[in-house]
Design an enzyme around this catalytic site. Sequence first.
Site, PDB file in Angstrom:
ATOM      1  CB  CYS A 241      20.704 -10.952  21.555  1.00 46.05           C
ATOM      2  SG  CYS A 241      19.536  -9.626  21.344  1.00 46.05           S
TER       3      CYS A 241
ATOM      4  CD  GLU B  49       8.966  -9.142  23.054  1.00 46.08           C
ATOM      5  OE1 GLU B  49       9.641 -10.109  22.655  1.00 46.08           O
ATOM      6  OE2 GLU B  49       9.151  -7.982  22.669  1.00 46.08           O
TER       7      GLU B  49
ATOM      8  CD  GLU C 287       0.979  -5.186  26.040  1.00 49.96           C
ATOM      9  OE1 GLU C 287       0.514  -5.936  26.921  1.00 49.96           O
ATOM     10  OE2 GLU C 287       2.157  -4.820  26.025  1.00 49.96           O
TER      11      GLU C 287
ATOM     12  CE  LYS D 187      13.249 -11.014  22.080  1.00 49.15           C
ATOM     13  NZ  LYS D 187      12.612  -9.855  21.454  1.00 49.15           N
TER      14      LYS D 187
ATOM     15  CD  GLU E  15       8.497   4.702  16.194  1.00 49.77           C
ATOM     16  OE1 GLU E  15       8.680   3.482  16.076  1.00 49.77           O
ATOM     17  OE2 GLU E  15       8.176   5.243  17.270  1.00 49.77           O
TER      18      GLU E  15
ATOM     19  CB  CYS F 148      15.049  -5.211  19.645  1.00 49.80           C
ATOM     20  SG  CYS F 148      15.055  -4.157  18.232  1.00 49.80           S
TER      21      CYS F 148
ATOM     22  CB  SER G 250      10.983   2.454  18.608  1.00 51.50           C
ATOM     23  OG  SER G 250      10.347   1.858  17.509  1.00 51.50           O
TER      24      SER G 250
ATOM     25  CD  GLU H  36      13.750   0.236  16.426  1.00 50.83           C
ATOM     26  OE1 GLU H  36      13.015  -0.606  16.973  1.00 50.83           O
ATOM     27  OE2 GLU H  36      14.970   0.250  16.576  1.00 50.83           O
TER      28      GLU H  36
END
Lengths: 157, 596
Positions: free
Chosen positions: B526, B372, B377, B369, B286, B310, B330, B283
């Site tokens: 988190c 996710e 993907e 999560k 990037e 994240c 990102s 990141e």
Amino acid sequence: MSPIQEIIQKVSASHGTERESLLPILQAIYAKNHILTEEDMIEVARELDISAAHVYGTATFYSFLETQQSGKYIIRLCRTITCMMHGKNIILQELERLLKIKPGQTTPDGIFTLTETNCLGQCHKGPAMLVNDTPHTDLTPESIREIIDKYRREALQ
Amino acid sequence: MSSQVTLKIDSISVSVKQGTSLLDAARSINIKIPTLCHHEDLCVAGNCRVCMVEQKGSDRLLPACAIPASDGMEIHTNSMKVRNARKQILELLVSEHRAECTTCYKSGNCELQELSHEYILGENAFINLIPFKEYTIDYYSPSIIKDDSKCIRCQRCVRTCDQLQNIGALTVSKKGSEMKISTFFEKPIYQVVCTNCGQCVNRCPTGALTEKNYVEEVWSAINDEKKYVVVQTAPAVRIALGEALGIDPGEIVTGKMVTALRRLGFNSVLDTDFTADLTIIEEGHELLQRLKKVLKDKDKNVRLPMTTSCSPGWIKFIEHIFPDFLPNLSSAKSPQQMFGALAKTFFANKIGVDPASMVSVSVMPCTAKKFEANRPEMYSSGYQDVDYVLTTRELALMIKQAGIDFKSLADDNYDSIMGESSGAAVIFGATGGVMEAALRTVYEVVTGREVPFEGLNITPVRGMEGVREATLKIDKALPEWDFLEGVEVKTCVAHGLANAKRVMESVRDGSSNYHFIEIMACPGGCLGGGGQPIPTSPEIRNARSSAIYREDTLKTIRKSHENPEVVKVYKEFLGEPLGHESHRLLHTHYTPRERY
């Protein structure tokens, strides 16, 4: 611009695009289409920049808004105790017989929807019912037949 | 006018600030008044009525959460009238609640159950209405289960979704006895704007909203001899797991957790912190690449500010609410997914295990999560990169099931490779942590020197303020980065999606000009995640936060790029940051979604 957007624009011109204008917008859409569809509510939510779920919450809270297709005329028969004692049950039987539907249903031709409602404030002239925005009072099976006949002819013209 | 008011609660005189509720006034002298709809993070609702108290000289009982204390009041919190009223209110709530506690996932952690026990409810004091009610159970989402039969309509979830997250995925629909908590058109949760953040799950006082648990699936994998089970643990789990196992908030239990995971039977116990360091490398590079393209090459197709990626709740939020800003996100995967992709490629190869027989489990402070890991993907290893996601709560349950006395466990260390981490990775668990970790690395890449903050502690990005800004001036840049010389890098940190929305609106209308934005979906980051032990409150989150920063200072390595295992992975496998292999395994793309 879609017809729904036109309605929203028209109402928000006089009421603004704040959250407060949600109800007048929903009323205007319902007055025109006799239904609030999923697409309508998404459009309203987008225009007012609020959550679509909250639009749904408001739409399902009010008895005078529906999320299912209602007929051209919505008959709301008072089910409260005074009208009940004035013979509301006989009126309901007559309405069911004439329209061949039960409360909560719409006639297949899309002309009438029959529902029961809470007090209309016409206790002194019960039994009472509303057809769209027009109150009808002192109902008897005979007067019911005339009223329904009048609306049916109006619809078929 | 004095700003203090004095009143008597249960004959004890107490002086509080004007505007303090009776509930808080009583709490200040350690008198507990029961509550259900009240929550410290949310506005007052006053709809459950279990906090009723009696005021001397008044016939009516008062809801303590909603009434401000005033001078001269004499309040009784435990009179006969109060106890009877509370008991009846509870009995009425239970009459509409599918009280099948023995088979309920929330049993033991249910506020309604606890109060029912305290007030010794009679059996069927009122008719059980559940058989006469129509209710739905929505178990289609990979993250959250919504069971209307257990809902007491306290509306904590609705207020959470509105006030903390500003999403409004849940609403109150219909009225009277038909009133319920609904999504848009009663659609299942997975079809609507819900970000799966699980903040509602964290605040639901009953079992109406729970996470979808994968405990049995994980046990099956562990007990299957043909499977090799790898587990990773997120930064914020180690500072909260103890709470669910009888340890005070704010204690770091990393070593005990590793021991427990081995005892449960996981074949490799590894650390998400390792891929958190990797995330910073990817990141961070990037960000530098984007800065270069925008500032030096004047490339119009590259967007700034760049935002972090994240938090899966934040990802789904931006996909729904700001789809036009997806290019600003990102492309780096979250640490969990980077770990999953590397586990079934690099790690499997390293230890000589067929990735087809590898089961990759993650322990996360997060319900999003779970969603996710199930995104289509996330198959870059050729298999589902992360098979099962457990929340902190589920891991605590497994430890209890296994009969492990957690408090008495000895400390142990993670396996290698993919078990080493830096302090920069640990602070991923707190709001501002990713920003701080990224700045520690990026500044050093650009200037060759450490960030100009004492002890590497970039304090301006820390704290619990909803939106925080910090500017870092680049001074004496290395020749390769000379275009950044003198540039003031503007950063912004936001936590809670309501704050995220404010920040993104300021980006959209041009009133802000940030380069880099960190966003975490949950309050506190988190550490306040939807999968963390229940209850949550500002006080608990502060305790967890100080534990995280303590763990950071205890680490010998404080910067991601100095993690020796990260250096090794690039050398042996990935090549270079943003290289071909990195793009294949560590980066992803996003999908615009509908806004309802």
